[in-house]
Design a protein around this motif. Structure first.
Motif, PDB file in Angstrom:
ATOM      1  N   GLY A  90       0.816  -1.219   0.000  1.00 28.42           N
ATOM      2  CA  GLY A  90       0.000   0.000   0.000  1.00 28.42           C
ATOM      3  C   GLY A  90       0.840   1.254   0.000  1.00 28.42           C
ATOM      4  N   ILE A  91       1.905   1.252   0.796  1.00 28.89           N
ATOM      5  CA  ILE A  91       2.810   2.400   0.819  1.00 28.89           C
ATOM      6  C   ILE A  91       3.499   2.551  -0.527  1.00 28.89           C
ATOM      7  CG2 ILE A  91       4.936   3.291   1.856  1.00 28.89           C
ATOM      8  CD1 ILE A  91       4.028   1.963   4.487  1.00 28.89           C
ATOM      9  N   GLY A  92       3.854   1.415  -1.141  1.00 28.65           N
ATOM     10  CA  GLY A  92       4.469   1.485  -2.459  1.00 28.65           C
ATOM     11  C   GLY A  92       3.543   2.101  -3.495  1.00 28.65           C
ATOM     12  N   ARG A  93       2.240   1.818  -3.406  1.00 23.71           N
ATOM     13  CA  ARG A  93       1.291   2.410  -4.346  1.00 23.71           C
ATOM     14  C   ARG A  93       1.106   3.899  -4.113  1.00 23.71           C
ATOM     15  NH1 ARG A  93      -3.646  -0.597  -6.788  1.00 23.71           N
ATOM     16  NH2 ARG A  93      -2.859   0.774  -8.429  1.00 23.71           N
ATOM     17  N   LEU A  94       1.502   4.380  -2.937  1.00 26.39           N
ATOM     18  CA  LEU A  94       1.405   5.810  -2.649  1.00 26.39           C
ATOM     19  C   LEU A  94       2.687   6.567  -2.999  1.00 26.39           C
ATOM     20  CD1 LEU A  94      -0.325   5.528   0.843  1.00 26.39           C
ATOM     21  CD2 LEU A  94      -1.354   6.492  -1.214  1.00 26.39           C
ATOM     22  N   GLN A 170      -3.723  17.846   6.167  1.00 26.68           N
ATOM     23  CA  GLN A 170      -2.769  17.145   7.016  1.00 26.68           C
ATOM     24  C   GLN A 170      -1.386  17.122   6.359  1.00 26.68           C
ATOM     25  OE1 GLN A 170      -3.508  15.895  10.016  1.00 26.68           O
ATOM     26  NE2 GLN A 170      -5.662  16.483   9.916  1.00 26.68           N
ATOM     27  N   THR A 171      -1.363  16.811   5.078  1.00 29.78           N
ATOM     28  CA  THR A 171      -0.095  16.780   4.360  1.00 29.78           C
ATOM     29  C   THR A 171       0.484  18.179   4.207  1.00 29.78           C
ATOM     30  OG1 THR A 171      -0.819  14.819   3.134  1.00 29.78           O
ATOM     31  CG2 THR A 171       1.019  16.067   2.213  1.00 29.78           C
ATOM     32  N   ASP A 172      -0.365  19.149   3.880  1.00 31.61           N
ATOM     33  CA  ASP A 172       0.117  20.526   3.699  1.00 31.61           C
ATOM     34  C   ASP A 172       0.722  21.072   4.984  1.00 31.61           C
ATOM     35  OD1 ASP A 172      -0.791  20.380   1.115  1.00 31.61           O
ATOM     36  OD2 ASP A 172      -2.705  21.373   1.536  1.00 31.61           O
ATOM     37  N   ALA A 173       0.088  20.787   6.123  1.00 25.96           N
ATOM     38  CA  ALA A 173       0.606  21.284   7.398  1.00 25.96           C
ATOM     39  C   ALA A 173       1.951  20.651   7.723  1.00 25.96           C
ATOM     40  CB  ALA A 173      -0.398  20.991   8.511  1.00 25.96           C
ATOM     41  N   ALA A 174       2.072  19.337   7.443  1.00 26.04           N
ATOM     42  CA  ALA A 174       3.346  18.669   7.709  1.00 26.04           C
ATOM     43  C   ALA A 174       4.453  19.215   6.819  1.00 26.04           C
ATOM     44  CB  ALA A 174       3.184  17.158   7.494  1.00 26.04           C
ATOM     45  N   LYS A 175       4.125  19.487   5.551  1.00 26.28           N
ATOM     46  CA  LYS A 175       5.129  20.069   4.654  1.00 26.28           C
ATOM     47  C   LYS A 175       5.531  21.471   5.115  1.00 26.28           C
ATOM     48  CE  LYS A 175       3.796  17.588   0.430  1.00 26.28           C
ATOM     49  NZ  LYS A 175       3.228  17.717  -0.938  1.00 26.28           N
ATOM     50  N   ALA A 176       4.566  22.190   5.678  1.00 33.85           N
ATOM     51  CA  ALA A 176       4.842  23.569   6.092  1.00 33.85           C
ATOM     52  C   ALA A 176       5.850  23.643   7.229  1.00 33.85           C
ATOM     53  CB  ALA A 176       3.540  24.256   6.519  1.00 33.85           C
ATOM     54  N   ILE A 177       5.927  22.585   8.045  1.00 34.41           N
ATOM     55  CA  ILE A 177       6.889  22.606   9.149  1.00 34.41           C
ATOM     56  C   ILE A 177       8.179  21.869   8.772  1.00 34.41           C
ATOM     57  CG2 ILE A 177       5.088  22.796  10.881  1.00 34.41           C
ATOM     58  CD1 ILE A 177       5.400  19.828  11.468  1.00 34.41           C
ATOM     59  N   GLY A 178       8.316  21.533   7.478  1.00 33.73           N
ATOM     60  CA  GLY A 178       9.571  20.999   6.979  1.00 33.73           C
ATOM     61  C   GLY A 178       9.741  19.496   7.070  1.00 33.73           C
ATOM     62  N   GLY A 182       8.701  10.759   3.836  1.00 29.22           N
ATOM     63  CA  GLY A 182       8.671   9.574   4.676  1.00 29.22           C
ATOM     64  C   GLY A 182       8.184   9.878   6.078  1.00 29.22           C
ATOM     65  N   GLN A 183       8.583  11.025   6.615  1.00 28.89           N
ATOM     66  CA  GLN A 183       8.128  11.425   7.936  1.00 28.89           C
ATOM     67  C   GLN A 183       6.632  11.747   7.938  1.00 28.89           C
ATOM     68  OE1 GLN A 183      10.943  14.682   8.429  1.00 28.89           O
ATOM     69  NE2 GLN A 183      12.098  13.492   9.959  1.00 28.89           N
ATOM     70  N   ILE A 184       6.169  12.363   6.865  1.00 24.07           N
ATOM     71  CA  ILE A 184       4.736  12.680   6.775  1.00 24.07           C
ATOM     72  C   ILE A 184       3.900  11.400   6.822  1.00 24.07           C
ATOM     73  CG2 ILE A 184       2.936  13.621   5.272  1.00 24.07           C
ATOM     74  CD1 ILE A 184       5.008  15.607   4.217  1.00 24.07           C
ATOM     75  N   LEU A 185       4.336  10.402   6.080  1.00 18.63           N
ATOM     76  CA  LEU A 185       3.589   9.145   6.040  1.00 18.63           C
ATOM     77  C   LEU A 185       3.670   8.414   7.374  1.00 18.63           C
ATOM     78  CD1 LEU A 185       1.949   7.261   4.179  1.00 18.63           C
ATOM     79  CD2 LEU A 185       4.091   6.143   3.585  1.00 18.63           C
ATOM     80  N   SER A 186       4.863   8.382   7.972  1.00 21.60           N
ATOM     81  CA  SER A 186       5.069   7.594   9.190  1.00 21.60           C
ATOM     82  C   SER A 186       4.463   8.242  10.424  1.00 21.60           C
ATOM     83  CB  SER A 186       6.572   7.364   9.419  1.00 21.60           C
ATOM     84  OG  SER A 186       7.148   6.686   8.321  1.00 21.60           O
ATOM     85  N   TYR A 187       4.574   9.555  10.532  1.00 18.08           N
ATOM     86  CA  TYR A 187       4.200  10.228  11.769  1.00 18.08           C
ATOM     87  C   TYR A 187       2.887  10.998  11.695  1.00 18.08           C
ATOM     88  CZ  TYR A 187       9.053   9.217  12.989  1.00 18.08           C
ATOM     89  OH  TYR A 187      10.235   8.577  13.230  1.00 18.08           O
ATOM     90  N   GLN A 297      -8.333   7.313  -8.056  1.00 18.60           N
ATOM     91  CA  GLN A 297      -7.072   7.517  -8.753  1.00 18.60           C
ATOM     92  C   GLN A 297      -6.487   6.178  -9.102  1.00 18.60           C
ATOM     93  OE1 GLN A 297      -4.453  10.007  -6.496  1.00 18.60           O
ATOM     94  NE2 GLN A 297      -6.102  11.246  -5.700  1.00 18.60           N
ATOM     95  N   THR A 298      -5.711   6.135 -10.115  1.00 22.78           N
ATOM     96  CA  THR A 298      -5.009   4.915 -10.482  1.00 22.78           C
ATOM     97  C   THR A 298      -3.587   4.902  -9.955  1.00 22.78           C
ATOM     98  OG1 THR A 298      -4.338   5.934 -12.562  1.00 22.78           O
ATOM     99  CG2 THR A 298      -6.373   4.639 -12.581  1.00 22.78           C
ATOM    100  N   GLY A 299      -3.223   5.915  -9.265  1.00 28.53           N
ATOM    101  CA  GLY A 299      -1.875   5.977  -8.675  1.00 28.53           C
ATOM    102  C   GLY A 299      -1.520   7.421  -8.468  1.00 28.53           C
ATOM    103  N   GLY A 300      -0.763   7.700  -7.416  1.00 32.42           N
ATOM    104  CA  GLY A 300      -0.401   9.071  -7.186  1.00 32.42           C
ATOM    105  C   GLY A 300       0.511   9.174  -5.994  1.00 32.42           C
ATOM    106  N   GLY A 301       0.952  10.390  -5.718  1.00 34.38           N
ATOM    107  CA  GLY A 301       1.831  10.622  -4.599  1.00 34.38           C
ATOM    108  C   GLY A 301       1.085  10.523  -3.304  1.00 34.38           C
ATOM    109  N   ILE A 302       1.822  10.640  -2.227  1.00 36.17           N
ATOM    110  CA  ILE A 302       1.254  10.535  -0.899  1.00 36.17           C
ATOM    111  C   ILE A 302       0.261  11.660  -0.708  1.00 36.17           C
ATOM    112  CG2 ILE A 302       1.792  10.670   1.548  1.00 36.17           C
ATOM    113  CD1 ILE A 302       4.461   9.437   0.922  1.00 36.17           C
ATOM    114  N   ALA A 303      -0.992  11.248  -0.455  1.00 34.64           N
ATOM    115  CA  ALA A 303      -2.066  12.209  -0.210  1.00 34.64           C
ATOM    116  C   ALA A 303      -2.089  13.306  -1.265  1.00 34.64           C
ATOM    117  CB  ALA A 303      -1.927  12.815   1.178  1.00 34.64           C
TER     118      ALA A 303
END
Length: 308
Positions: A90-94, A170-178, A182-187, A297-303
């Motif tokens: 599943g993670i690989g598909r993301l 959720q993803t945008d906020a995590a990216k905003a704090i740097g 991998g950290q976004i997905l795990s944490y 979607q048939t495939g895409g990046g994380i969130a």
């Protein structure tokens, strides 16, 4: 007054619904009465057919409990292997990387499109031709292999759908704090997606337990359901009684599994890491259907991340 799904029935519709309900219950009662009458005529309801399960402990120690042990053993091996493998797929598909996402997606769609019974059969033949496995344990290996390949693919889609069900913020906020991807997905994403995935995961675990019976039907694995052939052969053709007892054991086993999972789900939700999103029965059916793409979607990046 209307609801989201249907118009609230008026007085006439309510009367019709009551009539339909009464007719259905009467028809169901007649069907049950007819079935019991037929079984009684065939002497399947006599006490002698049911006594062995109460008076003879050898029925349990020789047939039912060993069969139950093999069922639990095969299901446990399949669950322990399929869960982490499905999570990785599943993670690989993301993944944002096409060279990861496309091959993983092909593997998932391939094994999800093949009936688990065929996977068991082919696994057994491969073990016969290319592996030095004793014939006594070969059915167990084949059953576990088939269950793992199919259910890991379904679990991969459950994981992907759970992550994609989260708000983009959720993803945008995590990216905003740097945070890195991998950290976004795990944490951030996976801890919140767990509560959304749990109902669908529990449904799939129940499917694994029930599908072990296919190994007894095709490969001769002496699991629980296969005892419905040996017990009547030794205790006077009590097939109905045997199948009833086996069905009750399966119900108890799956109830125990769902109860434990429900307790874990409640505990996870009390940690307030969930978003309230849940993958229900309809989503599970869609995930089991070949060609389904979670989140449309048939495939895409994380969130929803950019793909390279």
């Amino acid at each position: 007054m209307t609801s989201v799904l249907y118009d609230t029935p008026g007085p006439r519709a309510k009367r019709r619904n009551i009539i339909y309900t009464i007719v259905f219950l009467v028809a169901l009662g007649l069907a049950i009465w007819w079935a019991l009458s037929v079984m009684a005529d065939k002497n399947q309801l006599t006490a002698a057919k049911w006594d062995p399960f109460v008076t003879d402990s050898q029925v349990w120690t020789t047939y039912l409990l060993p069969g139950l042990w093999l069922t639990v053993k095969a299901a446990a091996f399949a669950i322990v292997i399929a869960l982490p493998l499905g999570a990785l797929l599943g993670i690989g598909r993301l993944s944002d990387h096409r060279w990861v996402r496309v091959p993983v997606g092909a593997v998932v769609e391939f094994f999800r499109a093949i009936p688990v019974l065929i996977l068991m059969f082919f696994a057994n033949q491969l073990f016969v031709q290319f592996a030095d496995i004793e014939s006594e344990v070969r059915p167990m290996y084949a059953v576990v292999t088939g269950l793992v390949l199919y259910n890991a693919s379904v679990i991969a889609e459950i994981v992907r759908a759970g992550v994609l069900s989260l708000p983009q913020g959720q993803t945008d906020a995590a990216k905003a704090i740097g945070m890195r991807k991998g950290q976004i997905l795990s944490y951030v994403l996976l801890p919140q997606a767990v509560t959304a995935m749990l109902p669908a995961l529990v449904s799939q675990l129940v499917v694994i337990v029930k599908d072990t019976a296919l190994g007894g039907a095709l490969l001769g694995l002496n699991e629980l359901l296969s005892q419905s052939r040996t017990i009547p052969a030794n205790y006077g053709a009590n097939t109905i009684a045997t199948l009833t007892v086996i069905a009750l054991i399966f119900i108890a086993l799956n109830f125990l599994l769902t109860s434990v999972a429900s307790w874990l789900e409640g505990r996870a939700r009390r940690t307030k890491k969930g978003t309230g999103a849940v993958l229900g029965a309809e989503e599970v059916q869609e995930l089991n259907a070949p060609g389904h793409a979670a989140g449309g979607q048939t495939g895409g990046g994380i969130a929803g991340g950019d793909s390279s």
